[in-house]
Design a protein around this motif. Structure first.
Motif, short mmCIF file in Angstrom:
data_model
loop_
_atom_site.label_atom_id
_atom_site.label_comp_id
_atom_site.label_asym_id
_atom_site.label_seq_id
_atom_site.Cartn_x
_atom_site.Cartn_y
_atom_site.Cartn_z
N LEU A 27 74.43 44.90 53.27
CA LEU A 27 75.02 45.14 51.93
C LEU A 27 75.09 43.82 51.16
N GLU A 28 75.44 42.77 51.87
CA GLU A 28 75.52 41.44 51.26
C GLU A 28 74.12 41.00 50.77
N PHE A 29 73.14 41.20 51.63
CA PHE A 29 71.75 40.88 51.28
C PHE A 29 71.33 41.63 50.02
N PHE A 30 71.67 42.92 49.99
CA PHE A 30 71.29 43.78 48.87
C PHE A 30 71.90 43.25 47.56
N ARG A 31 73.19 42.97 47.62
CA ARG A 31 73.89 42.47 46.42
C ARG A 31 73.29 41.15 45.96
N GLU A 204 62.42 51.00 48.06
CA GLU A 204 63.02 52.33 48.06
C GLU A 204 63.82 52.55 49.34
N LEU A 205 63.27 52.10 50.45
CA LEU A 205 63.98 52.21 51.73
C LEU A 205 65.30 51.46 51.67
N GLU A 206 65.29 50.31 51.06
CA GLU A 206 66.49 49.49 50.99
C GLU A 206 67.56 50.11 50.09
N THR A 207 67.15 50.68 48.96
CA THR A 207 68.17 51.31 48.12
C THR A 207 68.72 52.56 48.80
N ALA A 208 67.86 53.28 49.53
CA ALA A 208 68.34 54.46 50.26
C ALA A 208 69.36 54.03 51.32
N LEU A 213 74.83 53.66 53.32
CA LEU A 213 75.90 52.85 53.92
C LEU A 213 77.14 52.78 53.03
N ARG A 214 76.95 52.92 51.74
CA ARG A 214 78.09 52.88 50.81
C ARG A 214 78.67 54.27 50.59
N GLY A 215 78.12 55.28 51.23
CA GLY A 215 78.63 56.64 51.09
C GLY A 215 78.46 57.21 49.69
N ILE A 216 77.40 56.79 49.01
CA ILE A 216 77.16 57.31 47.65
C ILE A 216 76.54 58.70 47.73
N ASP A 217 77.11 59.63 46.98
CA ASP A 217 76.61 61.01 46.98
C ASP A 217 75.57 61.15 45.87
N TYR A 218 74.30 61.18 46.25
CA TYR A 218 73.25 61.23 45.23
C TYR A 218 72.36 62.46 45.44
N ILE A 219 71.57 62.80 44.43
CA ILE A 219 70.67 63.94 44.56
C ILE A 219 69.42 63.48 45.31
N VAL A 220 69.11 64.22 46.37
CA VAL A 220 68.01 63.81 47.25
C VAL A 220 66.67 64.36 46.74
#
Lengths: 300, 300
Positions: A27-31, A204-208, A213-220
């Protein structure tokens, strides 16, 4: 597999960087990749109001999450394409996300603005489906930003999106799209706001993984009209190249930005005017959006 | 399917041109594409002695056949790579072709010039196999042309070859190879002869059909070291794009030559010197071929 940073158990391997991370360090890497993108291309400051186009998918919601956490002033913009249940569900995801975080969400209806929802626009125009929709979205994002006083629009385009777009432009050597392909497009006219893509360094893999990991509820689900789209074939090809040689997408996109784009910028210089109909920016007399809306009106 | 020209029964459909031809009209089409290439890029005249690199494969022998028929002054150049039976068979095909037509064939041995045959060079150098071999071939072609007074070397590279090379360069945005990618490279130094590719307008399928219809006896096997080569993966990818959209390779290569190459030419300007060791052209002090030969000598 051990986390490169803390030595703990890794949950994710990033082959193109030749590293693995545990969840917190990923998550830190992503940010950090997002802040690096914002910093490097001077996308926006903490004092600026940023309009963030959200679709309800993993990319735009992951980006919104990062920007809110980092203390940026963001407002979501949901463009309602009117694509049956797909649009209803994705709108609901955006509303729930915004409500959870007390964030502002603007909604603009394509049906109201263009005269018909995308399924009908699609039937009327001869353009490929994604082309009429993309044109409408770019137009409406800019319009919403101008109408509400935002100097910049951010979108959730990731590394895979950008590499696929570049791939498509390169196959035909479309010099204008090549000159415009950038993580940050400046405002070249008072009626054109800046456009930035803070996720261009993340796959795309990284944003998924981030969204998960952040528990975001998104449309798949993907848009039902995207099936068979050329951009999807290009993504598959790039995935194959990436599989054979990790970092291939990254090298393709970054190499372009560093070494080739400057050459195309010199070639393509266009003059911008205001559309005689709507006043937004165009290279012609009447803009492509107004022409599309006319076509829709005539067909009704 | 009917022949576009004579209305007779067609034997071959060319989807990218949206035509079909009977055998004689296809042969005519093929020859015209070669003369169009020669004319458009002023590759050589009927008065010039052309050194044609022949491998024994369909492309170079088809090209030789066309050039002999058209009355050009050609001499074949066979580079003996010393790759076991593959080299023996391909040499035999070239010799038989030349003998049949009373054409002259020069043979140069890589073993004599580099110090070891390609399988051994391959074991010694850290370069990918095709890279050391390609370097040696380019060097020896130019050297043979200089030694025997030919102003120009022709090779049998076809549309598929050229598109695959371009694809590889574009994936890494290698600006120097991009600037050098052309159907006709001029002589930029007294010790560098012109290099031309008269088959760049014809696909692999088309050269195979030409060779078949003309009864040319060529070596069908690919080089045993080419297996797994990146260029083969790139060819597969381009074939997939071509399948989905006939003309894709053609558009990719021609679009580059027309719209993008000029931009790269401006970027890449290199200074050429004579190699301190062999006197051939290099951008450094000692040329890559001499370095490779040194490496082979040390390893023996």
């Amino acid at each position: 597999m051990k986390c490169r940073k803390c030595g703990g158990a890794a949950v994710l391997e990033l082959r193109r960087h030749n590293v693995a991370f545990c969840a917190p360090d990923f998550l830190e890497f992503f940010r950090k990749q997002v802040s690096e993108a914002v910093r490097r291309h001077r996308m926006f400051t903490r004092d600026e109001a940023v309009l963030l186009a959200v679709s309800g998918g993993k990319d735009s919601l992951a980006l919104w999450d990062v920007l809110i956490e980092a203390g940026y002033k963001t407002t979501g913009l949901y463009l309602d394409l009117g694509i049956y249940d797909y649009s209803k569900e994705s709108h609901a995801k955006c509303e729930a996300f915004a409500a959870d975080r007390g964030a502002a969400l603007l909604t603009v209806s394509v049906e109201q603005e263009v005269g018909a929802p995308i399924p009908e626009v699609r039937a009327v125009t001869r353009r490929p489906t994604c082309s009429a929709c993309g044109l409408s979205k770019r137009y409406l994002m800019n319009k919403a930003a101008l109408d509400h006083g935002f100097p910049v629009v951010a979108t959730g385009h990731n590394l895979d999106d950008e590499a696929a777009t570049l791939f498509g432009s390169v196959l035909h050597w479309q010099t204008e799209p090549l000159a415009r392909q950038s993580p940050a497009l400046p405002s070249t006219h008072p009626k054109l706001v800046r456009r930035v893509k803070p996720l261009y360094r993340l796959s795309e893999l990284e944003t998924a993984a981030y969204a998960f990991l952040r528990g975001i509820d998104y449309i798949v689900e993907e848009c039902p009209f995207a099936r068979g789209a050329t951009s999807l074939m290009h993504k598959e090809i790039l995935n194959r190249l990436e599989e054979a040689s990790p970092g291939a997408k990254h090298n393709f996109l970054y190499g372009f930005l560093e070494k080739a784009r400057p050459a195309f910028e010199r070639v393509a210089e266009v003059e911008l005017h205001e559309c005689a109909r709507c006043g937004q920016v165009t290279t012609g007399t009447v803009c492509a959006f107004c022409k599309l809306a006319d076509q829709v009106k005539r067909a009704r």
